[in-house]
Scaffold this motif. Structure first.
Motif, PDB file in Angstrom:
ATOM      1  N   PRO A 200      -2.236  -0.520  -0.464  1.00 26.17           N
ATOM      2  CA  PRO A 200      -2.949   0.084   0.774  1.00 26.17           C
ATOM      3  C   PRO A 200      -3.792   1.156   0.352  1.00 26.17           C
ATOM      4  CG  PRO A 200      -0.369   0.337   1.065  1.00 26.17           C
ATOM      5  CD  PRO A 200      -0.746  -0.523  -0.110  1.00 26.17           C
ATOM      6  N   GLU A 201      -3.349   2.036  -0.401  1.00 22.61           N
ATOM      7  CA  GLU A 201      -3.950   3.122  -0.882  1.00 22.61           C
ATOM      8  C   GLU A 201      -4.505   2.878  -2.221  1.00 22.61           C
ATOM      9  OE1 GLU A 201      -0.689   4.976   0.613  1.00 22.61           O
ATOM     10  OE2 GLU A 201      -1.755   4.892   2.486  1.00 22.61           O
ATOM     11  N   LYS A 202      -5.834   3.394  -2.652  1.00 17.89           N
ATOM     12  CA  LYS A 202      -6.148   3.507  -3.849  1.00 17.89           C
ATOM     13  C   LYS A 202      -5.428   4.116  -4.893  1.00 17.89           C
ATOM     14  CE  LYS A 202     -11.347   2.378  -4.162  1.00 17.89           C
ATOM     15  NZ  LYS A 202     -12.302   2.987  -4.439  1.00 17.89           N
ATOM     16  N   ASN A 203      -5.376   3.887  -6.183  1.00 15.66           N
ATOM     17  CA  ASN A 203      -4.673   4.394  -7.270  1.00 15.66           C
ATOM     18  C   ASN A 203      -3.205   4.714  -6.818  1.00 15.66           C
ATOM     19  OD1 ASN A 203      -7.282   4.462  -8.678  1.00 15.66           O
ATOM     20  ND2 ASN A 203      -7.593   6.292  -7.447  1.00 15.66           N
ATOM     21  N   THR A 204      -2.425   3.715  -6.227  1.00 18.30           N
ATOM     22  CA  THR A 204      -1.293   3.753  -6.239  1.00 18.30           C
ATOM     23  C   THR A 204      -0.364   2.315  -6.460  1.00 18.30           C
ATOM     24  OG1 THR A 204      -1.149   3.190  -3.845  1.00 18.30           O
ATOM     25  CG2 THR A 204      -1.090   5.521  -4.212  1.00 18.30           C
ATOM     26  N   ILE A 205       0.720   2.447  -6.947  1.00 15.92           N
ATOM     27  CA  ILE A 205       1.393   1.185  -7.298  1.00 15.92           C
ATOM     28  C   ILE A 205       1.801   0.463  -6.039  1.00 15.92           C
ATOM     29  CG2 ILE A 205       3.457   0.285  -8.681  1.00 15.92           C
ATOM     30  CD1 ILE A 205       2.969   2.276 -10.851  1.00 15.92           C
ATOM     31  N   ASN A 206       1.552  -0.584  -5.913  1.00 17.47           N
ATOM     32  CA  ASN A 206       2.088  -1.547  -4.714  1.00 17.47           C
ATOM     33  C   ASN A 206       3.234  -2.194  -4.996  1.00 17.47           C
ATOM     34  OD1 ASN A 206       1.329  -2.844  -2.246  1.00 17.47           O
ATOM     35  ND2 ASN A 206       0.069  -4.160  -2.956  1.00 17.47           N
ATOM     36  N   GLU A 207       4.016  -2.651  -4.030  1.00 16.22           N
ATOM     37  CA  GLU A 207       5.242  -3.102  -4.353  1.00 16.22           C
ATOM     38  C   GLU A 207       5.299  -4.108  -3.073  1.00 16.22           C
ATOM     39  OE1 GLU A 207       8.766  -0.606  -4.267  1.00 16.22           O
ATOM     40  OE2 GLU A 207       7.727   0.909  -5.401  1.00 16.22           O
ATOM     41  N   PRO A 208       6.499  -5.139  -3.025  1.00 17.16           N
ATOM     42  CA  PRO A 208       6.695  -6.055  -2.013  1.00 17.16           C
ATOM     43  C   PRO A 208       6.962  -5.665  -0.697  1.00 17.16           C
ATOM     44  CG  PRO A 208       7.611  -6.914  -4.225  1.00 17.16           C
ATOM     45  CD  PRO A 208       7.206  -5.523  -4.417  1.00 17.16           C
ATOM     46  N   SER A 209       7.693  -4.595  -0.702  1.00 17.91           N
ATOM     47  CA  SER A 209       8.021  -3.970   0.563  1.00 17.91           C
ATOM     48  C   SER A 209       6.691  -3.756   1.429  1.00 17.91           C
ATOM     49  CB  SER A 209       8.978  -2.687   0.333  1.00 17.91           C
ATOM     50  OG  SER A 209       8.108  -1.665  -0.525  1.00 17.91           O
TER      51      SER A 209
ATOM     52  N   TYR B 272      -4.985 -22.657   2.344  1.00 12.61           N
ATOM     53  CA  TYR B 272      -4.465 -21.465   2.916  1.00 12.61           C
ATOM     54  C   TYR B 272      -4.964 -20.249   1.830  1.00 12.61           C
ATOM     55  CZ  TYR B 272      -0.775 -24.140   4.962  1.00 12.61           C
ATOM     56  OH  TYR B 272       0.082 -25.041   5.775  1.00 12.61           O
ATOM     57  N   PHE B 273      -5.036 -19.009   2.639  1.00 18.72           N
ATOM     58  CA  PHE B 273      -5.498 -17.689   2.228  1.00 18.72           C
ATOM     59  C   PHE B 273      -4.401 -16.518   2.262  1.00 18.72           C
ATOM     60  CE2 PHE B 273      -9.376 -20.203   3.170  1.00 18.72           C
ATOM     61  CZ  PHE B 273      -9.980 -19.848   2.084  1.00 18.72           C
ATOM     62  N   SER B 274      -4.019 -16.143   1.373  1.00 12.24           N
ATOM     63  CA  SER B 274      -2.994 -14.978   1.373  1.00 12.24           C
ATOM     64  C   SER B 274      -3.763 -13.513   1.245  1.00 12.24           C
ATOM     65  CB  SER B 274      -2.087 -15.090   0.302  1.00 12.24           C
ATOM     66  OG  SER B 274      -2.379 -14.855  -0.999  1.00 12.24           O
ATOM     67  N   ILE B 275      -3.132 -12.841   2.361  1.00 10.53           N
ATOM     68  CA  ILE B 275      -3.903 -11.309   2.163  1.00 10.53           C
ATOM     69  C   ILE B 275      -2.913 -10.104   1.994  1.00 10.53           C
ATOM     70  CG2 ILE B 275      -4.848  -9.888   4.218  1.00 10.53           C
ATOM     71  CD1 ILE B 275      -6.343 -12.573   3.796  1.00 10.53           C
ATOM     72  N   PRO B 276      -3.528  -9.304   1.004  1.00 10.65           N
ATOM     73  CA  PRO B 276      -2.588  -8.222   0.426  1.00 10.65           C
ATOM     74  C   PRO B 276      -2.688  -6.922   1.203  1.00 10.65           C
ATOM     75  CG  PRO B 276      -4.818  -8.433  -0.614  1.00 10.65           C
ATOM     76  CD  PRO B 276      -4.816  -9.521   0.424  1.00 10.65           C
ATOM     77  N   PRO B 277      -1.928  -6.061   1.212  1.00  8.25           N
ATOM     78  CA  PRO B 277      -2.183  -4.748   1.787  1.00  8.25           C
ATOM     79  C   PRO B 277      -3.358  -4.004   1.434  1.00  8.25           C
ATOM     80  CG  PRO B 277      -0.015  -4.972   0.595  1.00  8.25           C
ATOM     81  CD  PRO B 277      -0.872  -5.947  -0.133  1.00  8.25           C
ATOM     82  N   SER B 278      -4.146  -4.226   0.931  1.00  9.96           N
ATOM     83  CA  SER B 278      -5.542  -3.623   0.260  1.00  9.96           C
ATOM     84  C   SER B 278      -6.449  -3.864   1.497  1.00  9.96           C
ATOM     85  CB  SER B 278      -6.103  -4.046  -1.072  1.00  9.96           C
ATOM     86  OG  SER B 278      -6.431  -5.131  -1.131  1.00  9.96           O
ATOM     87  N   ILE B 279      -6.090  -5.038   2.422  1.00 10.25           N
ATOM     88  CA  ILE B 279      -6.870  -5.112   3.648  1.00 10.25           C
ATOM     89  C   ILE B 279      -7.155  -3.704   4.513  1.00 10.25           C
ATOM     90  CG2 ILE B 279      -4.984  -5.823   4.826  1.00 10.25           C
ATOM     91  CD1 ILE B 279      -6.639  -7.582   6.680  1.00 10.25           C
ATOM     92  N   LYS B 280      -6.083  -2.752   4.386  1.00 15.27           N
ATOM     93  CA  LYS B 280      -6.067  -1.655   4.990  1.00 15.27           C
ATOM     94  C   LYS B 280      -7.534  -0.921   4.666  1.00 15.27           C
ATOM     95  CE  LYS B 280      -3.154   1.671   6.773  1.00 15.27           C
ATOM     96  NZ  LYS B 280      -1.770   2.385   6.779  1.00 15.27           N
ATOM     97  N   ARG B 281      -7.795  -1.110   3.552  1.00 13.36           N
ATOM     98  CA  ARG B 281      -9.000  -0.331   2.909  1.00 13.36           C
ATOM     99  C   ARG B 281     -10.214  -1.184   2.783  1.00 13.36           C
ATOM    100  NH1 ARG B 281      -8.591  -0.541  -2.699  1.00 13.36           N
ATOM    101  NH2 ARG B 281      -6.379  -0.967  -3.438  1.00 13.36           N
TER     102      ARG B 281
ATOM    103  N   ALA C 156      -0.910  -4.393  -7.930  1.00 17.42           N
ATOM    104  CA  ALA C 156      -2.321  -4.148  -7.629  1.00 17.42           C
ATOM    105  C   ALA C 156      -2.312  -4.243  -6.113  1.00 17.42           C
ATOM    106  CB  ALA C 156      -3.158  -5.276  -8.447  1.00 17.42           C
ATOM    107  N   LEU C 157      -3.675  -3.878  -5.708  1.00 19.71           N
ATOM    108  CA  LEU C 157      -4.066  -4.069  -4.288  1.00 19.71           C
ATOM    109  C   LEU C 157      -3.131  -3.313  -3.174  1.00 19.71           C
ATOM    110  CD1 LEU C 157      -5.224  -7.824  -4.434  1.00 19.71           C
ATOM    111  CD2 LEU C 157      -6.586  -5.646  -4.975  1.00 19.71           C
TER     112      LEU C 157
END
Length: 278
Positions: free
Chosen positions: A230-239, A194-203, A227-228
């Protein structure tokens, strides 16, 4: 019924999240219908921390423990530095293997484990690559022995990570935030991974191309928080896991509901212990 989500790879014990903030982060995730978060480890100390955090939030956080191929640098007082890293050493894996055996009934996966050939982390390049592979193989062997899924890191080493997994006959595998070429991903698909996809896919054009070639029945959602994002240099969260879902739906031209449903089914197949919290 509203969509529900699983975040199949996050770092809830990260220094980016204070202990006080974990409750806020978890509550935000619940508000977005995140039903389960798999929190993975990188160091031995992380493993202990992840196990504790999962006990405190047992209705939503499940632990994954393992030794990451890169370890953080520390100062003269033993405090973890924010930047930099070094290749893991063989003697660091043995206490983690013991911990995995001790907590095999609690953990949902062995992770985050794998290979990392990023040049900034390697000094004695060929020697350190060999040691990383040995560490990875020992954790794959234990996963096979205990029948526990693997949550795999493969930065700048996707081809080698997949080859090692196949060589060692690994069965239940997710390649998180895979940064390799589509041809390498195809080998992983053929092996049943399987492959899991993070919100950084947006960019990330690379992640968008990856999703384009992956069948939906081999995709999971993740955030890799903090990490990863959706926007650079921001802290990511499970939401933010919903953003991964939305982008996959857009790329594949199907409904968000369909992506949520299939990725949930995939997560429950790969990580059966998720059923304990739903």
């Amino acid at each position: 019924m509203s969509n529900t989500f699983f975040d199949c790879h996050a770092h809830i014990n990260s220094p980016s999240f204070s202990k006080e903030n974990i409750e806020i982060i978890v509550n935000k995730a619940k508000e977005k219908n995140v039903k389960g978060i798999i929190s993975v480890a990188e160091t031995y100390e992380d493993c202990l921390d992840v196990l504790n955090v999962a006990k405190q939030y047992s209705k939503i956080i499940l632990p994954g423990i393992g030794l990451h191929p890169i370890q953080p640098l520390v100062d003269e007082n033993g405090q973890r530095l924010d930047k930099g890293g070094r290749s893991s050493t063989l003697d660091e894996v043995y206490p983690v293997l013991d911990l995995i055996k001790e907590h095999q009934k609690e953990i949902v996966c062995i992770g985050e484990v794998g290979l990392d050939y990023s040049p900034q982390f390697l000094k004695n390049v060929e020697e350190e690559k060999i040691i990383q592979k040995q560490i990875f193989e020992k954790q794959i062997e234990l996963a096979n022995e205990l029948n526990i899924p693997l949550n795999v890191h493969s930065r700048s080493a996707g081809h080698y990570a997949i080859e090692t997994l196949i060589e060692k006959n690994a069965k239940n595998v997710v390649l998180h935030a895979f940064d390799g070429k589509p041809g390498y991903a195809q080998k992983g698909l053929q092996a049943g991974f399987y492959f899991s996809i993070p919100p950084s896919i947006k960019r990330s054009p690379q992640k968008q191309k990856l999703v384009n070639i992956l069948p939906l029945d081999r995709i999971l959602l993740e955030t890799d928080s903090p990490a990863l994002s959706p926007e650079k240099n921001t802290i990511n969260e499970p939401s933010n896991v919903i953003i991964s879902c939305e982008e996959i739906a857009r790329i594949k031209n199907i409904s968000i509901e369909e992506v949520a449903r299939i990725t949930n089914e995939n997560a429950l197949k790969l990580f059966p212990k998720l059923k304990n919290i739903i």
